[in-house]
Design an enzyme around this catalytic site. Structure first.
Site, PDB file in Angstrom:
ATOM      1  N   ASN A  93       0.822  -1.210   0.000  1.00 44.51           N
ATOM      2  CA  ASN A  93       0.000   0.000   0.000  1.00 44.51           C
ATOM      3  C   ASN A  93       0.855   1.259   0.000  1.00 44.51           C
ATOM      4  OD1 ASN A  93      -2.105  -1.782   0.114  1.00 44.51           O
ATOM      5  ND2 ASN A  93      -2.451  -1.540   2.325  1.00 44.51           N
ATOM      6  N   HIS A 110       5.862  -0.613  -2.804  1.00 49.18           N
ATOM      7  CA  HIS A 110       5.401   0.054  -4.034  1.00 49.18           C
ATOM      8  C   HIS A 110       5.393   1.573  -3.913  1.00 49.18           C
ATOM      9  CE1 HIS A 110       3.191  -3.935  -5.158  1.00 49.18           C
ATOM     10  NE2 HIS A 110       4.505  -3.999  -5.341  1.00 49.18           N
ATOM     11  N   SER A 177      -4.724  -9.676  -3.024  1.00 49.13           N
ATOM     12  CA  SER A 177      -5.195 -10.719  -3.963  1.00 49.13           C
ATOM     13  C   SER A 177      -4.028 -11.602  -4.403  1.00 49.13           C
ATOM     14  CB  SER A 177      -5.822 -10.042  -5.187  1.00 49.13           C
ATOM     15  OG  SER A 177      -4.817  -9.278  -5.878  1.00 49.13           O
TER      16      SER A 177
HETATM   17  N1  APR Z   1     -10.866  -7.148   4.385  1.00 52.15           N
HETATM   18  C1  APR Z   1      -9.976  -8.064   3.930  1.00 52.15           C
HETATM   19  N2  APR Z   1      -9.663  -8.223   2.623  1.00 52.15           N
HETATM   20  C2  APR Z   1     -10.304  -7.414   1.747  1.00 52.15           C
HETATM   21  C3  APR Z   1     -11.233  -6.434   2.136  1.00 52.15           C
HETATM   22  C4  APR Z   1     -11.510  -6.331   3.515  1.00 52.15           C
HETATM   23  N3  APR Z   1     -12.388  -5.434   3.985  1.00 52.15           N
HETATM   24  N4  APR Z   1     -11.686  -5.794   1.016  1.00 52.15           N
HETATM   25  C5  APR Z   1     -11.036  -6.349  -0.030  1.00 52.15           C
HETATM   26  N5  APR Z   1     -10.225  -7.329   0.407  1.00 52.15           N
HETATM   27  C6  APR Z   1      -9.334  -8.181  -0.379  1.00 52.15           C
HETATM   28  C7  APR Z   1      -9.870  -8.593  -1.721  1.00 52.15           C
HETATM   29  O1  APR Z   1     -10.593  -9.814  -1.605  1.00 52.15           O
HETATM   30  C8  APR Z   1      -8.579  -8.780  -2.521  1.00 52.15           C
HETATM   31  O2  APR Z   1      -8.100 -10.096  -2.386  1.00 52.15           O
HETATM   32  O3  APR Z   1      -8.189  -7.387  -0.645  1.00 52.15           O
HETATM   33  C9  APR Z   1      -7.601  -7.820  -1.864  1.00 52.15           C
HETATM   34  C10 APR Z   1      -7.300  -6.600  -2.705  1.00 52.15           C
HETATM   35  O4  APR Z   1      -6.616  -7.053  -3.853  1.00 52.15           O
HETATM   36  P1  APR Z   1      -6.051  -5.979  -4.912  1.00 52.15           P
HETATM   37  O5  APR Z   1      -7.104  -4.982  -5.183  1.00 52.15           O
HETATM   38  O6  APR Z   1      -5.457  -6.768  -6.027  1.00 52.15           O
HETATM   39  O7  APR Z   1      -4.914  -5.226  -4.101  1.00 52.15           O
HETATM   40  P2  APR Z   1      -3.439  -5.698  -3.825  1.00 52.15           P
HETATM   41  O8  APR Z   1      -3.360  -7.174  -3.639  1.00 52.15           O
HETATM   42  O9  APR Z   1      -2.926  -4.845  -2.738  1.00 52.15           O
HETATM   43  O10 APR Z   1      -2.692  -5.300  -5.195  1.00 52.15           O
HETATM   44  C11 APR Z   1      -1.296  -5.418  -5.226  1.00 52.15           C
HETATM   45  O11 APR Z   1      -1.254  -4.339  -7.394  1.00 52.15           O
HETATM   46  O12 APR Z   1      -1.935  -2.666  -8.821  1.00 52.15           O
HETATM   47  C12 APR Z   1      -0.930  -3.069  -7.976  1.00 52.15           C
HETATM   48  O13 APR Z   1       0.541  -1.597  -6.904  1.00 52.15           O
HETATM   49  C13 APR Z   1      -0.765  -2.088  -6.840  1.00 52.15           C
HETATM   50  O14 APR Z   1      -0.011  -2.565  -4.600  1.00 52.15           O
HETATM   51  C14 APR Z   1      -0.959  -2.932  -5.591  1.00 52.15           C
HETATM   52  C15 APR Z   1      -0.709  -4.339  -6.084  1.00 52.15           C
END
Ligand code: APR
Length: 239
Positions: A93, A110, A177
């Site tokens: 994040n 990141h 994710s």
């Molecule tokens: N509590 C727990 N998990 C949650 C919640 C919640 N309230 N809301 C969403 N999620 C989960 C979703 O199910 C998903 O698996 O958080 C995850 C978010 O996934 P992404 O949107 O892909 O975010 P992230 O994994 O941080 O992405 C990684 O991708 O685009 C790049 O640089 C960006 O740092 C980012 C990286």
């Protein structure tokens, strides 16, 4: 495994999901940022060179959203864990909610929204929580850009993050994710004997071997895990 204060190390790997309940959009959920915007128009070096105004406005908007957001119960529970454990937060994040919750060791893989960097020399960075505008230059006279790792750019502090995970007593993944490499594969570096847990609503990528997956919201699950871990550690010190 144990720091100089005799505290065992917990490494927490977080993604956008831990900040979702603070009102910040994730990337790949139904209403995620990459569902509404194109990565190729907003999150690559080429995009910035093609249309710096558009890219700066996207990150300036995210800066405002992050500044207006508050740490939630999951961020706070992780910060409070430092009373009993040596806690290292490795986050994908770019918000500062972990720091504002009180976590003292936060590694941003990141980048960070509240910093800016030179667009020709990435090692030149500045604390910069205000907007970044066209015409604001670094000391080498190049346009300032967000201190964010765009797609195709090297991840920050990867080696440091890997070393922490390799020496963890417990590893906890929250709100990712596991779609993006090399960040997600850090979880595979946890020691065989470390306790490994993943908390998310869903996982798009592969769940790493020997991780327990707990489906749920970060603000519901993380405080319960932290409370149990604190109790366990305090009791183990009393016996
Ligand atoms: N509590 C727990 N998990 C949650 C919640 C919640 N309230 N809301 C969403 N999620 C989960 C979703 O199910 C998903 O698996 O958080 C995850 C978010 O996934 P992404 O949107 O892909 O975010 P992230 O994994 O941080 O992405 C990684 O991708 O685009 C790049 O640089 C960006 O740092 C980012 C990286």
């Amino acid at each position: 495994m144990v720091n100089n204060l005799g505290k065992r190390k917990i490494v927490v790997f977080t993604g956008a999901g831990i900040s979702a309940e603070s009102g910040l959009r994730t990337f790949r959920d139904g209403d995620g940022l990459w569902e509404s915007y194109s990565i190729h128009e907003l999150a690559t070096k080429d995009a910035f060179e093609r249309n710096p105004k558009l890219v700066l406005s996207f990150y300036n908007q995210r800066k405002v959203a992050a500044k207006n957001a508050q740490p939630n119960k999951a961020h706070i529970a992780l910060a409070e864990l430092e009373d009993v454990y040596d806690v290292v937060i490795i986050t994908q994040n770019v918000d500062d909610l972990h720091e504002r919750a009180g976590s003292s060791k936060v590694i941003h893989l990141h980048g960070q929204l509240n910093r800016a960097q030179s667009s020709i020399e990435p090692s030149i960075t500045y604390d910069w929580d205000k907007r970044i505008e066209i015409g604001q230059y670094c000391e080498l006279n190049s346009q300032l850009r967000p201190n964010i790792v765009w797609f195709g750019e090297p991840v920050m502090h990867l080696e440091e993050a890997r070393e922490h995970i390799k020496s963890a007593y417990k590893v906890l993944g929250v709100g990712s994710s596991l779609s993006v490499q090399p960040a997600a594969s850090l979880l595979n570096k946890a020691p065989f004997r470390a306790e490994k847990t993943l908390v998310s609503l869903e996982i798009k990528g592969k769940i790493p071997f020997s991780y327990k997956f707990m489906r749920g919201k970060a603000t519901n699950v993380v405080p319960v895990i932290c409370k149990n871990w604190r109790k366990l550690e305090v009791n183990s010190k009393c016996t």
